[in-house]
Design an enzyme around this catalytic site. Structure first.
Site, PDB file in Angstrom:
ATOM      1  CE1 TYR A 117       1.500  -7.423  -4.456  1.00  0.00           C
ATOM      2  CE2 TYR A 117       0.828  -6.467  -2.377  1.00  0.00           C
ATOM      3  CZ  TYR A 117       1.421  -7.485  -3.086  1.00  0.00           C
ATOM      4  OH  TYR A 117       1.929  -8.586  -2.439  1.00  0.00           O
ATOM      5  NE  ARG A 176      -0.302  -8.518   2.020  1.00  0.00           N
ATOM      6  CZ  ARG A 176      -1.031  -7.871   2.934  1.00  0.00           C
ATOM      7  NH1 ARG A 176      -2.156  -8.364   3.371  1.00  0.00           N
ATOM      8  NH2 ARG A 176      -0.609  -6.728   3.433  1.00  0.00           N
ATOM      9  CG  ASP A 216      -7.655  -6.707   7.077  1.00  0.00           C
ATOM     10  OD1 ASP A 216      -6.802  -6.386   7.925  1.00  0.00           O
ATOM     11  OD2 ASP A 216      -7.803  -6.101   6.003  1.00  0.00           O
ATOM     12  CG  HIS A 233      -7.069  -2.560  10.366  1.00  0.00           C
ATOM     13  ND1 HIS A 233      -5.741  -2.237  10.552  1.00  0.00           N
ATOM     14  CD2 HIS A 233      -7.083  -3.530   9.414  1.00  0.00           C
ATOM     15  CE1 HIS A 233      -4.989  -2.974   9.749  1.00  0.00           C
ATOM     16  NE2 HIS A 233      -5.774  -3.767   9.056  1.00  0.00           N
ATOM     17  CB  CYS A 252       0.556  -7.094  14.088  1.00  0.00           C
ATOM     18  SG  CYS A 252       1.616  -5.659  14.192  1.00  0.00           S
ATOM     19  NE  ARG A 271      -2.320  -1.281   3.570  1.00  0.00           N
ATOM     20  CZ  ARG A 271      -1.764  -0.469   4.449  1.00  0.00           C
ATOM     21  NH1 ARG A 271      -1.814   0.855   4.248  1.00  0.00           N
ATOM     22  NH2 ARG A 271      -1.179  -0.915   5.523  1.00  0.00           N
ATOM     23  CE  LYS A 296      -6.124  -3.262   4.773  1.00  0.00           C
ATOM     24  NZ  LYS A 296      -6.379  -3.791   6.121  1.00  0.00           N
ATOM     25  CB  SER A 321      -0.705  -3.605   8.162  1.00  0.00           C
ATOM     26  OG  SER A 321      -1.770  -2.727   7.932  1.00  0.00           O
TER      27      SER A 321
HETATM   28  C1  OXD Z   1      -3.111  -4.361   5.656  1.00  0.00           C
HETATM   29  C2  OXD Z   1      -3.784  -5.522   5.043  1.00  0.00           C
HETATM   30  O1  OXD Z   1      -2.214  -3.783   5.047  1.00  0.00           O
HETATM   31  O2  OXD Z   1      -4.639  -6.109   5.702  1.00  0.00           O
HETATM   32  O3  OXD Z   1      -3.491  -4.009   6.780  1.00  0.00           O
HETATM   33  O4  OXD Z   1      -3.471  -5.856   3.889  1.00  0.00           O
HETATM   34 MN    MN Z   2      -5.201  -5.024   7.425  1.00  0.00          MN
END
Ligand code: OXD
Ligand code: MN
Length: 612
Positions: free
Chosen positions: A221, A389, A297, A250, A274, A82, A230, A272
């Protein structure tokens, strides 16, 4: 209109609401695609798109025996995460975006977007993707229409959201919808050869929270391009939630069942990368407990008539970080990924399968890395990109909860805020109440990961794990949480906790084993929920930063955890916390008078407890 519109795939398209048709035609007029195709999310459509992408080199089929119906995509090396620096919140008033967002004046941004979108889809197909966040037509669900010139995005949206002509029926019946325009920004002039991953070095991820629109340019992406995730489910939905009295967060969402068969629902916010997917699929090591997955998420939480918060996962799939997902850390995900997966930027094995760091304890002798180059252990480069991913349907998850698609959602018993902190933050702490819980969420800081551009490891403030995802002023988001809490029945409010799986000792060794052992923390947490229901304090002792498990209350039976490590996991160093309070004051200061008084007050209370 210069674009030739193909016969629509949907027979009743002429019945589609004129505002949808008009908007689609306007984008086509501007971007000048060769053709426009309306998508229906069907298996036949998927097959067509896959065949096209395999022919174009965008997708590499994996070995059909080892990884049936699965593919590898390799992105452009400059389009791997991102781009927060190019993510814009275009509210009329800059103050409404707040100091943590990149603001642009809507008029100026519209002009810039019109410039870059002009002719941007030349030589390409523009796909029209009607999608629902949440079960189609559900009371907590919302609709969107994404147009995109990326078949990879269409395929991914079909996994991550509900793509269906029924969404258009819901819109036709009068429901609101969010227009979401996307282009990779790589027009093909005069039959010019294509590249496997078209994109543009100039990127825009622009949101108009007042008019509820998304415009994304230049990237193919993840969160930049799959606009339901998001952009819609967090940035735009958070603004809708602010106006309508609910919360777009989130957060992963799980159901925890105790050995007595009692069910609890926990929503947990983590920055993100974690380990949210690992936590959402954790296999409890504590006998008799189960954890089922509802989401990994995003959660939408809405106050119900019963005075409780009810949550859905608006997504239909998982776009999970591959590295760190492995046979020991997340065996459930490994099983989920056995077939029907699109992998992006992982490594390819010599026998046509995938690999990434952390998948297996052994490292293959030879791989083709995410950039397509030969790779051997010790060559000094990661085999998979750290933000590589997998994209997979949620229904494929072995631990998916019964009734996970219930449109009414699940009642939330506990809210958890986590972060990646080597120091200070205890393994788990319960807030002293809702206001203190909002303070905990507002003051989350975490070490930066690879999910976005930036310096990995640097500590950054990430309030509510929403720093890059809040579609309006973050301080207003805190005020909104306080308001929503006020509106809940006092006994119906979720308890709020803070957790930290990542605390280290002075030598940099993790103090807590994490993963399945986190069930021990969940067991204490639901014990606290039960205690609160019967009006008791539970098995907790106070510390300046919150309630932590009383001596013996955290079940550590069978863990190789020396007493000193257990003590260190809950150590609250007043000096270090007072220094952190200074930073919190500075952080809060940037919000000026938008900062709710309740949070200023909570900071004062924290300092008082630390100096008592
Ligand atoms: C993030 C995702 O970047 O979930 O938080 O992809
Ligand atoms: Mn996320």
């Amino acid at each position: 209109m210069t674009a030739a519109t193909t016969a629509p795939a949907l027979p009743d398209l002429h019945d589609t609401r004129p505002d949808v048709r008009t908007w689609v035609a306007q984008v086509a007029d501007l971007a000048e695609p060769d053709r426009v195709v309306w998508c229906d999310g069907s298996a036949a459509e998927r097959e067509r798109l896959v065949a096209e992408m395999v022919a174009a080199g965008t997708l590499l089929p994996l070995d059909p025996e080892r990884r049936p119906n699965s593919f590898l995509a390799r992105s452009d090396p400059d389009d791997v995460a991102r781009v927060e620096s190019r993510t814009f919140i275009c509210s009329e008033d800059e103050e409404d975006a707040g100091p943590t967002n990149n603001w642009r004046e809507p008029r100026v941004m519209r002009a810039e977007l019109a410039g870059v979108f002009a002719g941007a889809m030349r030589g390409r197909t523009m796909y029209v993707v009607p999608f629902s966040m949440g079960p189609v037509g559900g009371p907590l669900s919302h609709q969107g229409v994404q147009v995109t010139d990326s078949p990879y995005v269409v395929l991914s949206m079909t996994v991550m959201t509900r793509v269906s002509p029924r969404v258009l029926d819901v819109i036709d019946a009068g429901a609101d919808w969010v227009p979401a325009a996307h282009s990779v920004g790589a027009p093909r002039e005069d039959g010019e050869a294509d590249v496997p991953w078209p994109c543009n070095p100039r990127k825009y991820i622009a949101h108009f929270p007042e008019t509820r629109e998304i415009w994304s340019f230049g990237s193919g992406y993840g969160g930049n391009a799959l606009l339901g995730k998001k952009c819609f489910a967090l940035r735009i939905a958070s603004a809708i939630g602010r106006d309508e009295g609910w919360l777009a967060e989130h957060m992963l969402l799980v159901r925890v069942t105790s050995p007595e068969g009692r069910r609890y629902h926990v929503a947990a916010a983590f920055p993100s990368a974690c380990g949210k997917t690992n936590f959402a699929m954790l296999q409890p090591t504590l006998p008799g407990w189960t954890v089922e997955t509802l989401g990994d998420d995003i959660a939408w939480l809405r106050p119900g008539p019963d005075g409780r918060l009810h949550a859905i996962n608006p997504e239909a799939g998982f776009f999970g970080v591959a590295p760190g997902t492995g046979v020991t850390t997340n065996p459930t995900a490994v099983r989920m990924l056995e077939r029907d997966v699109v992998f992006t930027n992982v490594a390819l094995t010599d026998d046509g399968d995938v690999w990434w760091e952390g998948l297996t304890p052994e490292t293959p002798e030879h791989l083709v890395d995410w950039t397509g180059r030969d790779w051997t252990p010790g060559c000094g480069r990661p085999a998979a990109h750290p933000n590589s991913r997998f994209t997979v349907a949620a229904a494929q998850c072995p631990s998916i909860a019964d009734g996970w698609e219930d449109p009414a959602g699940v009642p939330v018993d506990a809210v958890v805020f986590g972060g990646r902190r080597a120091t200070n933050v205890p393994l788990v702490a319960q807030s002293y109440g809702w206001e203190h819980g909002v303070f905990m969420g507002a003051t989350v800081a975490s070490e930066q990961t690879a999910a976005a551009e930036g310096t990995v490891g640097e500590l950054r403030r990430d309030p509510f794990a929403m720093l890059p995802f809040c579609g309006y002023n973050m301080a207003d988001h805190w005020a909104h949480w306080l308001r929503v809490g006020d509106g809940l029945a006092p006994e119906g409010r979720p308890l709020v906790f803070q957790v930290n799986w990542f605390r280290k000792d002075a030598d940099g060794r993790f103090l807590w084993p994490g993963f399945g052992e986190n069930s021990r923390v969940l067991a204490w947490l639901v014990g606290q929920v039960e205690a609160a229901r019967s009006g008791g304090p539970g098995a907790a002792r106070p510390t300046p930063v919150g309630l932590v498990p009383a001596a013996g209350a955290l079940d550590v039976d069978g863990l190789d955890l020396p007493d000193a490590d257990l003590a260190a996991l809950f150590e609250v160093d007043p000096e270090a916390w007072l220094a952190e309070a200074e930073l919190t004051e500075d952080f809060f200061a940037q919000f000026g008078d938008r900062l709710p008084d309740a949070l200023r007050h909570q900071l004062a209370l924290l300092r008082e407890r630390l100096t008592r």
